[in-house]
Design a protein around this motif. Structure first.
Motif, PDB file in Angstrom:
ATOM      1  N   GLY A  22       0.817  -1.212   0.000  1.00  0.00           N
ATOM      2  CA  GLY A  22       0.000   0.000   0.000  1.00  0.00           C
ATOM      3  C   GLY A  22       0.848   1.258   0.000  1.00  0.00           C
ATOM      4  N   GLY A  52      -0.086   4.407   0.428  1.00  0.00           N
ATOM      5  CA  GLY A  52      -0.812   5.522   1.010  1.00  0.00           C
ATOM      6  C   GLY A  52       0.029   6.214   2.063  1.00  0.00           C
ATOM      7  N   GLY A  64       1.832   3.823   4.810  1.00  0.00           N
ATOM      8  CA  GLY A  64       2.901   3.017   4.223  1.00  0.00           C
ATOM      9  C   GLY A  64       4.125   3.833   3.869  1.00  0.00           C
ATOM     10  N   GLU A 103       2.044  -1.533  -4.688  1.00  0.00           N
ATOM     11  CA  GLU A 103       0.796  -0.782  -4.782  1.00  0.00           C
ATOM     12  C   GLU A 103      -0.084  -1.321  -5.916  1.00  0.00           C
ATOM     13  OE1 GLU A 103      -2.389   1.420  -4.774  1.00  0.00           O
ATOM     14  OE2 GLU A 103      -0.939   1.615  -3.129  1.00  0.00           O
ATOM     15  N   THR A 149      -2.938  -0.999   3.941  1.00  0.00           N
ATOM     16  CA  THR A 149      -3.980  -0.950   2.904  1.00  0.00           C
ATOM     17  C   THR A 149      -5.210  -0.173   3.353  1.00  0.00           C
ATOM     18  OG1 THR A 149      -4.672  -3.142   3.681  1.00  0.00           O
ATOM     19  CG2 THR A 149      -3.262  -3.061   1.739  1.00  0.00           C
ATOM     20  N   GLY A 150      -5.025   0.701   4.313  1.00  0.00           N
ATOM     21  CA  GLY A 150      -6.136   1.544   4.744  1.00  0.00           C
ATOM     22  C   GLY A 150      -6.695   1.135   6.096  1.00  0.00           C
TER      23      GLY A 150
END
Length: 462
Positions: A176, A178, A181, A199, A267-268
């Motif tokens: 990820g 974002g 990460g 990603e 991953t969120g």
């Protein structure tokens, strides 16, 4: 049983701020928290500890790469990982104790334990049931994972485990690209770890301005981070002390494997509402598991409010804080307001990245006539003196009215610089208003003024 005007469930940034504001407005208030310390994810295992490690690792980077250029010569410092973690823990302690002090100062009762809502107007904590005229759910969010990826917080970790690894890994795979990460990937890269970011999309930091995305990834690669883009992780295979990340490239469906000592799953996040009893209460939820609220943060159950990561919107501590204050105002019979169009987002890497308002892509999609003012930090004297000249300030303004629609900064202190533009947008300012405002010299903030000037007749130092 105790009776309260308001019980807040959760003591993260949204919850503790809501509790303090309720108390300031004369409401008898309690806050439920199951952790041994107040502050929620942000202060304990999120924003604050990660910034401590980002700061420490950046100092190491400066010592290794820039000190000698300034005449500060000597052996580069070695890393005492245990001491760095102790420093991080001390920072956490100072902040969480600070919230405890504020609770005492504002006469807020801390109901220690995990809360449930057995029925409207009641909160159960342990064996005790408390009555409240109003309840605010501020339970935050939890890390989300992927199918085929089992988190053990030792070899395969979320951000929580990444903040307390027993040793610095030689190889880390970050799933990820974002905010979380890239921030934690930057920490370990500076500490000598070989970091590879995998990603699913073809670009990093989803939702960010496209020009910033490209520049940001370029700078991170220059710092040593490797990227595998357009890759769908299939599984993570764990051995005793190592792991293998299996993924497929979306462009050709080819299969690949990466070896790692540590795998960070970034991953969120997902709303954390488990165990509250919302189903039995009949609380309306969205398909994404968020609590549905109206524009006054009220749920469909009378006297029950929800804020922060548990409801729709960006999962940001400051967004939760704003909602906490606003919900408290509403409960006290006043006017609560949050301007969702002016909520900044910041990534605390080096350089920092910050944004507010609309991106250029969003304006194009909306067929909005706009103009762009851009200024590189290469033209900023302070940035050049501090080896911080990477990046730029980009301001987007309405083509006809010159009103600021958004701003995007990648560069030194971007997370602080963005707020000048936030205030301007809150007051409906034009780019010219910023351009005509005197800025002290030499400061990084001059780059903001130059970008505003570039929306008009042109920047001076470009």
């Amino acid at each position: 049983m105790a009776n309260y005007d308001v019980i807040v469930i959760g003591s993260g940034p949204g919850g503790y701020v809501a509790a303090i504001r309720c108390a300031q407005l004369g409401l008898k208030t309690a806050c439920v928290e199951g952790r041994d310390t107040l502050g929620g994810t942000c202060l304990n295992v999120g924003c604050i500890p990660s910034k401590a490690l980002l700061h420490a690792s950046h100092q190491l980077h400066e010592a290794e790469h820039n000190f000698a250029k300034m005449g500060l010569k000597g052996k580069s410092p070695s890393v005492d990982w245990k001491q760095m973690l102790a420093y991080k823990d001390d920072v956490i302690g100072q902040n969480t104790k600070g919230i405890e002090f504020l609770f005492k100062k504002n006469k807020i009762d801390w109901l220690k334990g995990w809360g449930t809502i057995p029925e409207k107007g009641r909160v159960k904590v342990g064996d005790d049931v408390h009555e409240a005229k109003n309840i605010i759910i501020a339970t935050g969010s939890d890390s989300s994972s992927l199918p085929g990826v089992e988190v053990d917080e030792k070899t395969v970790v979320t951000s929580t485990g990444a903040l307390e690894l027993s040793k610095i890994p030689k190889k880390m795979v970050v799933i990820g690209a974002g905010v979380i990460g890239l921030e934690l990937g930057s920490v370990y890269s500076r500490l000598g770890t070989e970091v590879t970011v995998v990603e699913f999309l073809d670009h990093i930091t989803p939702g960010m301005d496209g020009e910033v995305q490209k520049q940001f990834q370029k700078l991170l690669k220059k710092q040593g981070l490797e990227f595998v883009m357009g890759a769908a992780v299939q599984s993570v295979e764990t051995m005793k002390t190592k792991a293998k990340v299996h993924y497929k490239l979306r462009k050709d469906d080819s299969e690949h494997t990466l070896d790692a000592d540590t795998v960070l799953v970034a991953t969120g996040r997902k709303p954390f509402t488990d165990g509250l009893g919302l189903d039995a209460l009949g609380v309306k939820m969205s398909e994404r598991g968020q609590i549905e609220t109206d524009d006054q943060w009220r749920t469909n159950v009378e006297g029950l409010y929800a804020i922060g990561d548990a409801i729709a919107g960006p999962m940001l501590a400051h967004k939760a804080e704003d909602e906490g204050m606003a919900a408290a105002e509403v409960i006290a019979g006043k006017h609560g307001h949050v301007n969702y169009g002016v909520i900044p987002g910041v990534i605390y890497t080096h350089p920092e990245v910050a944004s507010v308002g609309q991106t250029e892509e969003e304006l194009k999609d909306a067929d909005r006539a706009y103009k762009v003012g851009k200024f590189s930090f290469m033209g900023n004297g302070r940035a050049k003196a501090n080896f911080a000249a990477d990046g730029f300030v980009k301001i987007l303004a309405d083509k006809d009215t010159d009103r600021i629609l958004g701003a995007h900064i990648i560069g030194p202190m971007a997370g602080d610089l963005i707020h000048e533009i936030c205030v301007a947008m809150e007051f409906g300012a034009s780019a010219e208003d910023l351009a005509l405002t005197c800025h002290a010299h030499p400061t990084y903030s001059e780059a903001v003024r130059e970008a505003a000037l570039a929306c008009g007749d042109g920047a001076i130092h470009a």
